[in-house]
Design a protein around this motif. Structure first.
Motif, PDB file in Angstrom:
ATOM      1  N   GLN B  95       0.479  -1.272  -0.188  1.00 17.14           N
ATOM      2  CA  GLN B  95       0.050  -0.282  -0.098  1.00 17.14           C
ATOM      3  C   GLN B  95       0.969   1.507   0.161  1.00 17.14           C
ATOM      4  O   GLN B  95       0.044   1.880  -0.614  1.00 17.14           O
ATOM      5  N   SER B  96       2.004   1.113   1.099  1.00 18.90           N
ATOM      6  CA  SER B  96       2.709   2.465   0.577  1.00 18.90           C
ATOM      7  C   SER B  96       3.437   2.713   0.109  1.00 18.90           C
ATOM      8  O   SER B  96       3.617   3.821  -1.036  1.00 18.90           O
ATOM      9  N   ASP B  97       3.985   1.209  -1.331  1.00 23.94           N
ATOM     10  CA  ASP B  97       4.004   1.361  -2.401  1.00 23.94           C
ATOM     11  C   ASP B  97       3.325   1.820  -4.378  1.00 23.94           C
ATOM     12  O   ASP B  97       3.757   2.867  -4.887  1.00 23.94           O
ATOM     13  N   MET B 134      -4.649 -11.580  -7.091  1.00 21.82           N
ATOM     14  CA  MET B 134      -6.230 -11.643  -7.180  1.00 21.82           C
ATOM     15  C   MET B 134      -6.487 -10.400  -5.856  1.00 21.82           C
ATOM     16  O   MET B 134      -6.938  -9.494  -6.128  1.00 21.82           O
ATOM     17  N   GLN B 135      -6.124 -10.625  -4.953  1.00 23.43           N
ATOM     18  CA  GLN B 135      -6.292  -9.633  -3.623  1.00 23.43           C
ATOM     19  C   GLN B 135      -5.495  -8.595  -4.045  1.00 23.43           C
ATOM     20  O   GLN B 135      -5.847  -7.298  -3.134  1.00 23.43           O
ATOM     21  N   LEU B 136      -4.022  -8.494  -4.493  1.00 23.84           N
ATOM     22  CA  LEU B 136      -3.745  -7.372  -5.109  1.00 23.84           C
ATOM     23  C   LEU B 136      -4.548  -6.006  -5.520  1.00 23.84           C
ATOM     24  O   LEU B 136      -4.577  -5.524  -5.559  1.00 23.84           O
ATOM     25  N   ILE B 137      -4.854  -7.574  -6.610  1.00 23.29           N
ATOM     26  CA  ILE B 137      -5.626  -6.047  -7.816  1.00 23.29           C
ATOM     27  C   ILE B 137      -7.570  -5.921  -7.453  1.00 23.29           C
ATOM     28  O   ILE B 137      -7.209  -4.459  -7.407  1.00 23.29           O
ATOM     29  N   ALA B 138      -7.528  -6.753  -6.268  1.00 28.34           N
ATOM     30  CA  ALA B 138      -9.248  -5.888  -5.332  1.00 28.34           C
ATOM     31  C   ALA B 138      -8.177  -4.956  -4.722  1.00 28.34           C
ATOM     32  O   ALA B 138      -9.353  -3.828  -3.879  1.00 28.34           O
ATOM     33  N   GLU B 146     -12.709   3.215  -3.478  1.00 28.04           N
ATOM     34  CA  GLU B 146     -13.613   3.288  -2.205  1.00 28.04           C
ATOM     35  C   GLU B 146     -12.364   4.616  -1.750  1.00 28.04           C
ATOM     36  O   GLU B 146     -13.098   5.125  -0.450  1.00 28.04           O
ATOM     37  N   GLY B 147     -11.606   4.677  -2.061  1.00 31.03           N
ATOM     38  CA  GLY B 147     -10.529   5.363  -1.370  1.00 31.03           C
ATOM     39  C   GLY B 147      -9.947   4.883   0.202  1.00 31.03           C
ATOM     40  O   GLY B 147     -10.017   6.116   1.031  1.00 31.03           O
ATOM     41  N   LYS B 148     -10.227   3.818   0.234  1.00 31.99           N
ATOM     42  CA  LYS B 148      -9.902   3.344   1.517  1.00 31.99           C
ATOM     43  C   LYS B 148      -8.786   2.139   1.805  1.00 31.99           C
ATOM     44  O   LYS B 148      -8.197   1.364   0.521  1.00 31.99           O
ATOM     45  N   PHE B 149      -8.034   1.748   3.105  1.00 33.16           N
ATOM     46  CA  PHE B 149      -6.995   1.500   2.572  1.00 33.16           C
ATOM     47  C   PHE B 149      -7.250  -0.276   2.783  1.00 33.16           C
ATOM     48  O   PHE B 149      -8.698  -0.668   3.236  1.00 33.16           O
ATOM     49  N   ASP B 154      -9.629   5.944   6.097  1.00 34.80           N
ATOM     50  CA  ASP B 154     -10.400   6.062   4.477  1.00 34.80           C
ATOM     51  C   ASP B 154      -8.135   7.039   3.773  1.00 34.80           C
ATOM     52  O   ASP B 154      -7.880   7.181   5.374  1.00 34.80           O
ATOM     53  N   ILE B 155      -8.356   6.848   2.232  1.00 33.24           N
ATOM     54  CA  ILE B 155      -6.966   6.748   2.296  1.00 33.24           C
ATOM     55  C   ILE B 155      -7.103   8.759   2.269  1.00 33.24           C
ATOM     56  O   ILE B 155      -7.755   9.537   1.462  1.00 33.24           O
ATOM     57  N   ASP B 156      -6.223   9.251   2.336  1.00 25.75           N
ATOM     58  CA  ASP B 156      -5.847  11.149   2.318  1.00 25.75           C
ATOM     59  C   ASP B 156      -5.752  11.271   1.270  1.00 25.75           C
ATOM     60  O   ASP B 156      -4.338  11.094   0.663  1.00 25.75           O
TER      61      ASP B 156
END
Ligand code: SF4
Ligand code: SF4
Lengths: 222, 313
Positions: B95-97, B134-138, B146-149, B154-156
């Motif tokens: 997620q960070s990358d 598959m989970q990475l794509i999702a 959704e703008g969510k981690f 929530d992701i800014d």
């Protein structure tokens, strides 16, 4: 059960090089079943070590013992009379053994003679295979009784990857691709729809990733 | 949303959405911090492809990070398709990358399982596989739409990536491959790049099934092409690369061309393939992987009628 392999003889010889009087303790649990640390293996290793040391001109005394289970303090206690009399003690149990022994006899030195490898079973005489990685949340029923966490080289929940090759894993032709087995079984049994499902990312906290684990059964705790 | 209905607004997305036949390339970052080497590999592709895949420690051999090399491409005015494999990062690093890549101007991402480290130059490494492809794509889709981690926070400023996935039509068990493709599209893949194709009859069949299942309407499918340099290469791939179907006729054809002419024959075959893909129902473009042959791409693209590349605003 827990499966292990004997360490190479040279490694064990090196461990005991400084000592002249040692004890070799086997275990009647899993390592007896997988023919690596039971009575027979204790006898064989002890005599091999004795012969080798005699040849070197530095004979060694080795006391042979086998206890019920080295992962149980009750049985470990049976060594109380003798344990501290030796220069060192070799354990032929899985990695749990030397640790329970060390905890019970803090003044003694313990050495592992086997490498603990996995949880699995014998698929034919003399062959053991990994089946479980102890993830702490069993999902084998999603995959028709097969575990991709332990048996897929990438622990894929949505396999098979592009490396699956004639039923073998891309990592080695000696490894079955468990995803090939899962897919074939689902197709054979007309349950391909199961494989159209999406499985959410696994919560690894129940696995080793959440730190060392402990099971407490309140009703048994005194 | 400022991008007029685009998911990421990448050049690749715009080209595909406008209905053009896409042409993507590939570039493996250098085995070192050698910028000159990277420039040499990517510069022949300028103006020749719509996006350039940047491989992520391909075959588990350590190379310059795909995120860094992708960012360097952005700086150079080229469009990367940032590849990410599941082998080396857990969900935190992923997620960070993804956030970092987006902040660096990267707009396409290809989500892959990755080759096992056993194949690479650090086989001693611990493998991660916290998520699978598959989970990475999702995950990338959730972050974007959704703008969510993954944990629901929530992701800014969500990263808006055009999401790619791979498909190998010939890998075993082959009956399942079209369903796995469907799963990836369900999970959120916007475009698909296939493994390189040599067996055209089998690929036609695969595409027919994909079209019948409505998959080509839900994602852009780019057919993988890698020109054969020699009969030796073809034989090697046939024998040693899992999931690679190289028909005997192709090997014969290359051999028949004779010494010194095999590479040209391989290019001819690749061009014929591209011509057929242009007409094939459900195929939205070609992913051209010229392994260590980047300098040849402009000539091949020209001969295959892929130039000039469309400019879409
Ligand atoms: S799902 Fe977990 S608990 Fe069940 S067999 Fe696999 S690793 Fe073991
Ligand atoms: S080949 Fe099969 S077992 Fe091996 S990593 Fe891929 S899916 Fe897993």
């Amino acid at each position: 059960m827990i499966v292990a392999d004997r360490k190479p003889l040279e490694e064990i010889q090196e461990m005991i090089a400084p000592y002249d009087n040692i004890m070799l303790v086997g275990c009647k649990g899993c390592v007896t079943v997988c023919n690596v640390g039971g009575l027979k293996e204790v006898q064989i290793l002890a005599s091999t070590l004795r012969i080798a040391r005699k040849k070197e001109g530095r004979p060694i005394q080795i006391q042979e013992r086998v206890i019920e289970r080295q992962c149980d303090p009750e049985y470990v206690e049976q060594l109380r009379d003798t344990c501290d009399q030796f220069d060192a003690v070799l354990s032929m149990a899985c990695g749990v053994g030397p640790q329970f022994l060390s905890a019970a006899y803090p003044n003694q030195r313990f050495f592992p003679t086997v490498n603990t490898t996995f949880m699995g079973g014998a698929t034919q005489h003399g062959v053991w295979e990994e089946r479980c990685a102890g993830c702490g949340n069993c999902i084998t029923h999603w995959f028709d009784g097969m575990c991709p966490i332990a048996r897929c080289s990438k622990s894929l929940q949505h396999g098979p990857c592009g490396g699956s090759n004639h039923g073998k894993c891309e990592v080695s032709k000696d490894i079955e691709c468990v995803w090939d087995l899962i897919v074939r079984k689902k197709i054979e049994q007309g349950r391909l729809d199961d494989l159209r499902k999406y499985w959410a990312a696994k919560d690894w906290r129940t696995a080793r990733d959440g730190g060392p684990r402990k099971s407490v059964r309140e009703e048994l705790v005194k | 949303m400022s991008d007029n209905g685009f998911k990421s607004g990448s050049n690749l997305e715009k080209v595909l959405k406008a209905g053009h036949f896409a042409f993507t390339g590939e570039c493996g970052p250098p085995k070192g911090a050698n910028l000159k080497h990277l420039n040499e590999k990517m510069s022949p592709l300028r103006g020749v492809v719509d996006a350039i895949n940047v491989t992520d420690n391909q075959t588990a051999v350590v190379r310059m990070s795909s995120k860094a090399a992708s960012a360097l491409m952005v700086q150079a005015g080229l469009e990367p398709n940032f590849q990410m494999v599941c082998r080396d990062r857990n969900r935190i690093a992923m997620q960070s990358d993804i956030l970092g890549a987006y902040a660096l101007g990267i707009r396409n991402m290809l989500c892959l399982s990755g080759d096992h480290q056993k194949f690479g130059n650090h086989p001693e490494a611990k493998n991660v596989y916290d998520l699978d492809s598959m989970q990475l794509i999702a995950l990338v889709k959730q972050m974007r739409d959704e703008g969510k981690f993954l944990n629901g926070e929530d992701i800014d400023e969500p990263p808006r990536m055009f999401i790619g996935a791979a498909s190998n039509p010939f890998a075993e068990p082959t009956d399942f491959r079209v369903y796995r493709l469907a799963n990836k599209i369900d999970a959120g893949a916007d475009f698909i790049q296939t493994q390189c194709i040599y067996n055209m009859p089998r690929f036609r069949e695969f595409m027919k099934r994909a079209v019948d299942m409505g998959l080509a309407e839900r994602a852009y499918i780019l057919a993988g092409v890698t020109p054969m340099k020699s009969a030796g290469m073809a034989k090697y791939m046939a024998k040693f690369v899992p999931g690679m179907d190289v028909p005997a006729e192709l090997i014969k054809r290359l051999e028949g061309a004779g010494k010194g002419k095999m590479a040209e024959e391989g290019i001819k075959f690749a061009i014929e393939q591209i011509e057929e893909f242009k007409e094939m129902e459900g195929v939205a473009g070609v992913h051209f992987m010229a392994i260590e042959w980047e300098h040849k791409v402009p000539e091949i693209a020209e001969r295959a009628g892929m130039l000039p590349r469309p400019k879409v605003d």
